[in-house]
Design an enzyme around this catalytic site. Structure first.
Site, short mmCIF file in Angstrom:
data_model
loop_
_atom_site.label_atom_id
_atom_site.label_comp_id
_atom_site.label_asym_id
_atom_site.label_seq_id
_atom_site.Cartn_x
_atom_site.Cartn_y
_atom_site.Cartn_z
N HIS A 1 26.27 55.00 -22.06
CA HIS A 1 27.59 54.98 -22.69
C HIS A 1 27.72 53.75 -23.56
CE1 HIS A 1 31.63 56.29 -23.20
NE2 HIS A 1 32.20 55.25 -22.57
N ASP B 1 37.93 51.49 -24.19
CA ASP B 1 36.93 52.57 -24.35
C ASP B 1 37.51 53.66 -25.22
OD1 ASP B 1 34.98 54.44 -24.21
OD2 ASP B 1 34.89 54.54 -22.01
N CYS C 1 29.90 58.81 -28.12
CA CYS C 1 30.53 57.54 -27.78
C CYS C 1 30.20 56.41 -28.74
CB CYS C 1 30.22 57.15 -26.35
SG CYS C 1 28.47 57.05 -25.98
#
Lengths: 303, 306, 673
Positions: C462, C478, C418
């Site tokens: 995250h 995202d 991520c």
């Protein structure tokens, strides 16, 4: 309260206070609570509170370790002044409650431990130092316990009805002088149970059959009874007047010494004190009587 | 109270005045085929009691006066050579009767005492290798002067245990004494007694007495009593299992005499002094006395409920 | 001096308790201290066996000296908690070699309790608490052993006694725990030295979040007042990283942000930039200690009224103190919001700032996409589409990248986690002048229906981005969801299912078996239990106490609380006393005897007590003699009792006896009135 032969402990008789360790322990708890506050740590609080609760619960357990216990006066053994007299105390429990780590005695520095777990009753032999002759009552006995955690001390003073005879302290006094009543050449004593044959005499009604001289009967058709006898070596009189100029206790101590000495020999001995006379005799009972007389002779009140 | 027993007690009571309790105790003992020891001063009616019992219970009766020169053979009997048959013939001693009064047993030598006691225990005698059974039923009532009297051989503790009960008669109360003084000779009254039972009935009574019920609660009480004698420090030694059994069977027999189908604590308490006194000794006392005080202690210290 | 020998029973428990109490500390202690402990225990055992004698004065001085030097070297400092705990343990163990009096035994035991306490400064979970409870029992057993007669040689019995004592204390402890007035710290105390804790950091370099996901440690639990929003909407914002130096992302300089929004001050001007829309979500978070200052919240939170916490300019929370113990805070968030609708030129500049040098290829890529896109929205969409369409792989094992990390990731390796996607996405945005920033925190979590909370663990860490758009303010984008939508929908282990890297270094982790249903059930139960523990026991702070007690007693002040505590404590102590002392000292009576004795007591009140050893018949006779009026009742009760107890031997049938006694009572009542 008058002394009694058995005492059951209850809340009127039991005292309980924290020990030094208990006070230290409570400081520890306070310290822990402060730590809990400063660290805002709930579990430290929990531990501190657990110990505080333990502190309180232990009061109950310590009290329980005495309450309901029955203490009975057991036998006593006499002693010579200056020696330790033995007092037997019987601890007993009734029912399911057990007792542990009981400390008892008359001298707070010399307490004896006892448990009452499986047994329903234990006998504890305690020794008390004696100082003067006479009838001795050791006074109030202490029974105490720190069990289970030592943070509290529960105790009770017991007035048990216990007495023992304290004989005079034996003081060696050399050889035994002969008083005029000492029969130096011995005396013939006829008694049952001695077995030196002494002679025959005519049979009389009531003579034991085994003493009948059957051989002689077979020979002469005359019933004779065998006679048995022993010679006592001497009969010794122990006299108050042996020790002119000495005080009462000194005289008694020396007489006591001779009683013990004569007891090991074969002589019969008697005692003459002012107003008291014991006929000569021998054996443990005689000795006991002699010593008792010496012990209790004109005892001052309060000893 | 079963009628026969009532009558027996009444009859004996007419001779021995004011001693109903002791008579009942004696009967209790006899119902169990147990031997009785009566300890008292001379002249208190020991002989009268046993004689009356024998008469009323229709038992053959013999009295042996124990003296210091009494030999075992004087009790048990001897074999005598008979010229006619040129054979030894056994002459049974006074022991061969259903009720034997062994008077002043403590005046004879231990040897003669043990001859009697063995016979009591075995209910048979062995003379010259031959065993001869004693008649049935067989009871011994022994009397004894208190040991403090001169010229006596006190029975050892182990022998005392052979007597199921030991009783004391004691002085009669004022009323009884008065009747005694005013009335006719007791011996004359004794002569007038008639048997109230036969041997067969007596045996039946014995069987019936065994039927009296003993509950668990009562056994608990007896066990507590026995335990107390074994634990309390004032007892030199505790009651033996034989003593405990004696206490139980005497209580039962007493309950039967009291005409109860079950034993209650009061029955135990009635017989307890007679059963245990001669089996106990006080720890602090070496002379062998103090049993009376101990029995009283038992009765007041051990609760019937517990 | 050697007159006192500690009872064997006590010494055995003392040594056992010592070992047990020190054991959890061992990992924090220097080797020299451990060795010293071991040696002292050995020496003490030898002394007991009579092989060695107690050490002399100088030997002890030497021990203390080496011990302290060892601690100093081991910890490098004497400040902080650890060296002090070490010192305490050392004293605790050294005291073993100085037990000449019973009193010394007490000192060892009291120190033992104190060492047990220090463990709670480090660990507060249920297993540790239970373990420490056992330790406390052992220490108490040693204390009991110290007071037993020497002939008592049954250690198990002693342990049992200690257990009984402590279990009887537990109810009292609970009363004190709940009601003892909690107050704020009296003075500051040394806390545990900062330990390396896993968790989100304020620097993001490619690879460090992937590393974090190797841990299954708990980050926090969030309890929702109402329904829990879907997991895909749970973005737990922790940090905003807006400065990029070509390699890693860091926070904005705090000075530029200006004043914090804190409850005790009037709101700063930027507070007006927050427009919170839609429904509110109320929840409370119980955060595990992080040794950091930032807190996590769902976008977008209202301010807080908890002391010591402030809202930062980039709309996240900041604790003024390092979080070293569990922290609970209540929040209200709005999942729909509009923030910074108008962005000052200065901030537009800051949020589009990139290093001049480096990553040239990415810049060219951005420009080429920008050229193709008609507007900013389309540009964003194109970039995301690129992540989605091209051969980008979401992996926990990204290759190591060189200096131009973004170039290498975007154009060469195309494998990343991520943080790679978030970082390069913001880079691409900023290159064309769109204000953008990286947000780090946690995403998702696991819903525990037993406790109605969401549990967030380290592997839920995250990184995502926020892009500023005209008229909309900051919008969350995202990029990971473009590559691996299952990460957001279901969680990490589904996103990396194929490559077997999920918690690969934790073979036994509960979390690996999330798919096994029954295991999950147990795990959820345990987790819920632990959550309750954390919230109600560990987290029983002054404010929790006040709110809990207010619920039951209304408002009460400390004085009142103290009184309530004392009265409940002592009444409970009374109950315990009845329990301890009330056990009849007699053997248990049978019911029938109890009834009969009750009857006897009734008569005793009339002045006719039954004496000890008096049989029922004699008693009845005696009573009737003085009170002929009682004859019928006496007869009935006595006959019934005797019949049941002695004739029929049926002591269990107490009914008729009870009835007879009732009749007696009734008659008595009638005659009295």
């Amino acid at each position: 309260m008058p002394p009694s032969s058995a005492i059951t402990l209850d809340q009127r008789k039991i005292f309980i206070l924290p020990t030094k360790e208990g006070i230290l322990f409570s400081f520890l708890i306070v310290f822990m609570v402060i730590a809990g506050i400063n660290y805002q740590n709930s579990l430290i609080f929990a531990l501190a509170f657990l110990l505080a609760s333990l502190f309180m619960v232990s009061i109950l357990h310590t009290y329980r370790n005495l309450s309901g216990l029955t203490i009975m006066a057991g036998g006593t053994l006499p002693a010579f002044a200056g020696e330790d007299a033995e007092f037997t105390v019987v601890l007993s429990r009734f029912g399911v409650r057990t007792y542990e780590a009981l400390l008892l005695g008359w001298n707070i520095d010399l307490l004896l431990g006892a448990d009452l777990l499986e047994d329903e009753e234990v006998k504890v032999k305690l020794f008390v130092e004696t100082r003067v002759r006479g009838l001795m009552n050791p006074g109030r006995m202490l029974i105490q316990t720190y069990y289970p955690v030592g943070l509290f001390r529960a105790w009770s003073w017991l007035d048990l009805d216990m007495k023992t005879i304290v004989y005079p302290r034996p003081v060696p006094a050399g050889a035994i002088p002969f008083s005029e009543s000492t029969s130096s050449d011995g005396e013939l004593i006829q008694r049952e149970g001695v077995d030196d044959f002494y002679g025959l005499r005519d049979y009389q009604q009531g003579d034991p059959l085994k003493h009948v001289a059957w051989k002689s009967y077979a020979r002469t058709d005359e019933l004779l009874t065998k006679q048995f006898a022993a010679f006592a070596d001497r009969r010794v009189w122990l006299e108050w007047d042996f020790f002119p100029g000495m005080d009462k206790e000194a005289r008694l101590s020396r007489l006591c010494h001779w009683v013990l000495k004569l007891d090991t020999g074969n002589d019969e001995y008697g005692l003459r004190l002012p107003g008291v006379e014991i006929a000569p005799g021998r054996g443990p009972e005689h000795r006991e009587e002699m010593l008792k007389t010496l012990a209790l002779f004109e005892v001052e009140q309060g000893s | 109270m079963p009628a026969i027993i009532e009558e027996t007690i009444a009859q004996v009571g007419s001779v021995l005045l004011g001693k109903e309790h002791q008579i009942k105790l004696a009967l209790t003992c006899l119902l169990l085929s147990g031997h009785l020891l009566i300890e008292d001063l001379p002249g208190m009616g020991k002989t009268t009691l046993s004689h009356a019992l024998a008469k009323v219970l229709n038992l053959s009766y013999n009295r042996i006066q124990f003296t210091s020169d009494l030999l075992p053979a004087d009790i048990l009997g001897v074999s005598v050579y008979e010229k006619d048959s040129s054979d030894f013939k056994f002459h049974p001693g006074p022991i061969f009767s259903q009720l034997v009064l062994a008077d002043e047993i403590n005046r004879t030598t231990p040897k003669s005492q043990s001859a009697l006691l063995e016979a009591m225990e075995e209910r048979q005698v062995t003379i010259e290798g031959r065993t001869r059974p004693l008649p049935l039923p067989f009871f011994v009532i022994a009397t004894q002067n208190p040991n403090t009297q001169a010229g006596t051989f006190p029975l050892p503790e182990s022998q005392l245990d052979r007597f199921l009960m030991r009783i004391e008669l004691g002085y009669p109360d004022a009323v009884a004494e008065r009747i005694l003084l005013k009335g006719e000779d007791r011996r004359a009254v004794l002569e007038r007694l008639v048997p109230s039972v036969n041997v067969h009935q007596l045996q039946e009574l014995q069987v019936e007495a065994e039927q009296v019920k003993v509950s668990e609660a009562l056994l608990d009480y007896i066990q507590r009593l026995v335990l107390y004698t074994r634990q309390a420090p004032e007892f030199a030694y505790g009651l033996s299992p034989r003593g405990a059994l004696a206490l139980l069977s005497c209580s039962r027999s007493w309950a039967f005499i009291e005409n109860r189908s079950h034993v209650v604590p009061e029955d135990v308490q009635a017989v307890l002094p007679s059963v245990v006194e001669h089996r106990l000794r006080e720890a602090a006392d070496f002379s062998g006395h103090g049993g009376t005080a101990l029995a009283q202690r038992l009765l007041t210290k051990v609760d019937v409920i517990g | 001096m050697t007159g006192f020998q500690i009872p064997r029973n006590s010494l055995a428990w003392m040594l056992a308790a010592q070992t047990a109490v020190i054991l959890p500390h061992i990992s924090r202690m220097p080797y020299s201290t451990i060795a010293l402990c071991f040696f002292c225990v050995l020496w003490r055992v030898m002394v007991y066996q009579g092989r060695w004698s107690y050490p002399g004065k100088w030997v002890k001085v030497l021990f203390v000296f080496f011990g302290i030097v060892g601690l100093g070297i081991g910890y490098g400092t004497f400040l902080g908690l650890d060296p002090w705990v070490g010192l305490l343990i050392m004293m605790f163990v050294l005291k073993l070699l100085e037990m000449h009096h019973k009193r010394d035994g007490y000192v060892v035991i009291l120190l033992g309790y104190f060492v047990a306490l220090t463990q709670f400064l480090y660990e507060q979970g249920i297993p540790y608490t239970l373990y420490m409870f056992v330790c406390v029992i052992m220490i108490t057993a040693a204390l009991i052993g110290l007071n037993q007669t020497r002939s008592h040689l049954r250690p198990v019995q002693t342990f049992k006694k200690a257990s009984v004592l402590l279990l009887q204390s537990v109810p009292l402890m609970i009363v004190l725990f709940v009601l003892f007035p909690r107050i704020s710290p009296l003075w500051t105390v040394p806390l545990q030295s900062s330990v390396a804790r896993t968790g989100v950091t304020d620097t993001m370099t490619p690879g460090n979040i992937a590393l974090l996901t190797q841990s299954d440690e708990l980050a926090f639990r969030a309890t929702f007042a109402d329904e829990v929003p879907p997991l895909s909407k749970l973005y737990w914002r922790g940090l905003v990283l807006s400065r990029f130096d070509g390699e890693s992302w860091t926070q904005e300089l705090p000075a530029l942000y200006g004043r914090l929004y804190r409850p005790d001050q009037p709101p700063p001007s930027w507070r007006d930039n927050m427009e919170l829309l839609g429904e509110e979500v109320k929840y409370s978070i119980l955060l595990e200690p992080t040794s950091q200052n930032w807190l996590f919240s769902l976008t977008m939170p209202e301010g807080t009224d908890k002391e010591g916490i402030g809202l930062v300019r980039d709309f996240r929370f900041y604790s003024f103190r390092e979080i070293r113990s569990k922290l609970r805070y209540e929040l209200t968030s709005h999942l729909n919001y509009r923030i910074d609708r108008d962005l000052h030129d200065f901030w537009r500049y800051r949020y589009t700032l990139l290093p001049v040098e480096g990553n040239p290829r990415s810049k060219r890529l951005a420009e080429s996409i920008w050229d193709r896109s008609p507007n900013k929205q389309e540009y964003i969409r194109n970039v995301l589409r690129r992540f989605n369409r091209e051969e980008f792989v979401y992996t926990l094992k990204p290759p190591v990248l060189g200096d131009n990390s973004i170039d290498e990731f975007l154009l060469d390796s195309k494998r990343g986690f991520c943080e790679h996607y978030a970082g390069s996405f913001v880079f691409l945005m900023r290159t064309v002048g769109i204000p953008a920033r990286v947000v780090v925190g946690y995403q998702g979590g696991e819903y525990n229906r037993i406790g109605n909370y969401v549990e967030v663990r380290q592997f839920d860490a995250h990184a995502w981005t926020e892009v500023w758009q005209e008229g909309q303010g900051w919008v969350r984008v995202d990029p990971t969801s473009a590559v691996a939508p299952e990460r957001i929908e279901s969680g990490l282990e589904f996103a990396v299912e194929g490559e077997d890297t999920f918690l690969s270094n934790l073979p036994l982790s509960w979390m690996k078996y999330r798919q096994t249903l029954w295991l999950t059930e147990i795990r959820l139960q345990l987790s819920a239990l632990s959550h309750y523990w954390d919230s109600w026991v560990v987290g029983y702070t002054p404010s929790v106490q006040m709110s809990l007690l207010a619920r039951y007693f209304g408002d009460l002040d400390r004085k009142w609380l103290g009184m309530v505590m004392m009265s409940s404590f002592f009444s409970l102590l009374g109950v315990v006393a009845i329990f301890i002392l009330g056990k009849r000292s007699h053997t248990l009576l049978r019911p029938i005897d109890r009834e009969y004795l009750k009857f006897c007591q009734l008569l005793a009140k009339q002045g006719l007590p039954r004496s000890v050893g008096e049989g029922p018949l004699h008693y009845a006779a005696r009573v009737v003699q003085t009170r002929p009026d009682l004859a019928p009742a006496m007869k009935q009760v006595t006959d019934t009792y005797v019949r049941l107890n002695y004739a029929e031997d049926q002591p269990e049938k107490t009914e008729s006896l009870r009835k007879a006694i009732r009749v007696y009572r009734f008659r008595n009542l009638v005659t009295e009135t």
